[in-house]
Design a protein around this motif. Sequence first.
Motif, PDB file in Angstrom:
ATOM      1  N   GLU A  66       0.852  -1.194   0.000  1.00 23.61           N
ATOM      2  CA  GLU A  66       0.000   0.000   0.000  1.00 23.61           C
ATOM      3  C   GLU A  66       0.882   1.237   0.000  1.00 23.61           C
ATOM      4  OE1 GLU A  66      -3.626  -1.995   2.620  1.00 23.61           O
ATOM      5  OE2 GLU A  66      -2.268  -0.540   3.514  1.00 23.61           O
ATOM      6  N   SER A  68       0.670   5.688  -0.155  1.00 24.53           N
ATOM      7  CA  SER A  68      -0.101   6.926  -0.117  1.00 24.53           C
ATOM      8  C   SER A  68       0.654   8.013  -0.869  1.00 24.53           C
ATOM      9  CB  SER A  68      -0.348   7.366   1.327  1.00 24.53           C
ATOM     10  OG  SER A  68       0.890   7.552   2.009  1.00 24.53           O
ATOM     11  N   THR A 258       0.042  -3.906  -5.687  1.00 28.42           N
ATOM     12  CA  THR A 258       0.071  -2.587  -5.059  1.00 28.42           C
ATOM     13  C   THR A 258      -1.335  -2.002  -5.040  1.00 28.42           C
ATOM     14  OG1 THR A 258       0.611  -1.518  -7.171  1.00 28.42           O
ATOM     15  CG2 THR A 258       2.449  -2.139  -5.735  1.00 28.42           C
ATOM     16  N   LEU A 259      -1.557  -1.098  -4.089  1.00 36.56           N
ATOM     17  CA  LEU A 259      -2.872  -0.473  -3.905  1.00 36.56           C
ATOM     18  C   LEU A 259      -2.679   0.976  -3.490  1.00 36.56           C
ATOM     19  CD1 LEU A 259      -6.005  -0.720  -3.636  1.00 36.56           C
ATOM     20  CD2 LEU A 259      -5.625  -1.356  -1.262  1.00 36.56           C
ATOM     21  N   ILE A 261      -3.670   3.818  -1.484  1.00 36.59           N
ATOM     22  CA  ILE A 261      -4.581   4.077  -0.369  1.00 36.59           C
ATOM     23  C   ILE A 261      -4.949   5.552  -0.276  1.00 36.59           C
ATOM     24  CG2 ILE A 261      -3.815   2.087   0.943  1.00 36.59           C
ATOM     25  CD1 ILE A 261      -2.040   3.906   2.570  1.00 36.59           C
ATOM     26  N   ARG A 266      -7.311   2.888   4.261  1.00 34.71           N
ATOM     27  CA  ARG A 266      -7.364   1.631   4.996  1.00 34.71           C
ATOM     28  C   ARG A 266      -8.581   1.548   5.908  1.00 34.71           C
ATOM     29  NH1 ARG A 266      -3.793   0.229   8.599  1.00 34.71           N
ATOM     30  NH2 ARG A 266      -3.920  -1.985   8.065  1.00 34.71           N
ATOM     31  N   VAL A 271     -10.964  -2.190   1.577  1.00 36.07           N
ATOM     32  CA  VAL A 271      -9.526  -2.377   1.760  1.00 36.07           C
ATOM     33  C   VAL A 271      -9.261  -3.334   2.913  1.00 36.07           C
ATOM     34  CG1 VAL A 271      -7.351  -1.180   2.222  1.00 36.07           C
ATOM     35  CG2 VAL A 271      -9.090  -0.105   0.789  1.00 36.07           C
ATOM     36  N   GLU A 275      -7.192  -6.797   2.649  1.00 40.09           N
ATOM     37  CA  GLU A 275      -6.000  -7.112   3.437  1.00 40.09           C
ATOM     38  C   GLU A 275      -6.102  -8.493   4.092  1.00 40.09           C
ATOM     39  OE1 GLU A 275      -5.483  -3.996   6.221  1.00 40.09           O
ATOM     40  OE2 GLU A 275      -4.701  -2.552   4.758  1.00 40.09           O
ATOM     41  N   VAL A 281       1.000  -7.640   4.247  1.00 42.65           N
ATOM     42  CA  VAL A 281       0.588  -6.275   3.920  1.00 42.65           C
ATOM     43  C   VAL A 281       1.633  -5.321   4.469  1.00 42.65           C
ATOM     44  CG1 VAL A 281      -1.191  -4.499   4.136  1.00 42.65           C
ATOM     45  CG2 VAL A 281      -1.852  -6.911   4.013  1.00 42.65           C
ATOM     46  N   GLU A 283       3.173  -1.052   3.999  1.00 42.19           N
ATOM     47  CA  GLU A 283       2.758   0.289   3.585  1.00 42.19           C
ATOM     48  C   GLU A 283       3.990   1.166   3.392  1.00 42.19           C
ATOM     49  OE1 GLU A 283      -0.043   4.025   5.159  1.00 42.19           O
ATOM     50  OE2 GLU A 283       0.130   2.160   6.322  1.00 42.19           O
TER      51      GLU A 283
END
Length: 373
Positions: A66, A68, A258-259, A261, A266, A271, A275, A281, A283
């Motif tokens: 994940e 951001s 990949t995601l 966020i 989250r 999401v 997970e 997982v 980040e």
Amino acid sequence: MSFRKRNTVIGVTGAAPESQRSKVSAPGTRPSPHDGRLTTSTGTSSLDQLLAGHAGLPMGTSLLIEESGTTDFGGILLRYFAAEGLVQGHCVHVLGFGDHWRRELPGLASEGRSKEVNSSKSSDSKMKIAWRYEALSSRASASRGPSISDPAEGISPFCHVFDLSARLEDSVAQGQFYTTRGSGMDPSQSPFRRFISDITTRLKSSPPTSIHRIVIPNLLSPTIYPPSACRPQEVLQFLHHVRALLRQFPSRIVVMMTLPISLYPRSAGLVRRGELLCDGVVELISLQHQPHHHIDRNSANENKAQGLFRIHSLPVFHEKGGGLEGSWVKEDMSFKLSASSGLLITPYSLPPLGDEEGPSNGPSNDNKPKLDF
């Protein structure tokens, strides 16, 4: 009266069992030092050492990254993962992109540069560890197994060293590369279902010793996938299908995705459910003091952390847990990216105060307020 030793097995002529021979026959894999399951490299040696002590990503598991913000450090990890698979002779399946994504994979570093990177990493670790703990750390690293093998000794490398400024050549890539576009195809057919059916067909037609790497970049991104593919029922059903393939072929498939966020936080239920369907997982939190697309070759700037690395869950030994003892999960982690050594994950530490200050002859120092005690 004949006697036989108790520690000998009747009917065994000294040859290794068939299960053990199949474990070491697959290229680019090795047994885990803890439970013996097959593991493969993610293409990033520092990430391999964090995966619950397996010294690699266990086969039959999935890792969700994940991220951001507007950075794409997770995409770089996926490119390392795909490049490592092609060099090892694995089958790489990519969802959402075309053949142009293959031309963006990093190339292998030269022999001199790879030796220089390995020597610099070892010298830096020796400088940071006290002399009386050096022997203890060497024994611990020896028990985990080497992350990068020496080709001069006749052993194929488990994790290669890549150069972001170069591109992976076709002569080095021994594996097969398959793509399934996320948009631009038949809108009536879901790209997720088409992707699962293609992988299932290739798995059944490939040899039983072949390794398949599944790469899913930017899941739920509206710029890659159609709006129909972002519905919760479609995404969760797709993740269930991926998990079913991992359980059906536990020694042949490994998944990394990949995601973003920033679009799907989250705290959202979609999401959270996603997970739970992934074995690991992590980040990536980017620090916005440096642009993410700029890779500085200056050694002073390469030592600065470019983001924080947070671990939420890891592929453990079994369903009841285990494997997190003695790891860095409880520490604050950071990562830095450079063209020579790639993405390096280390424990986070604040830089000295002198590094944050500007030059002594700069005009900004004259405007600083003076404090009198």
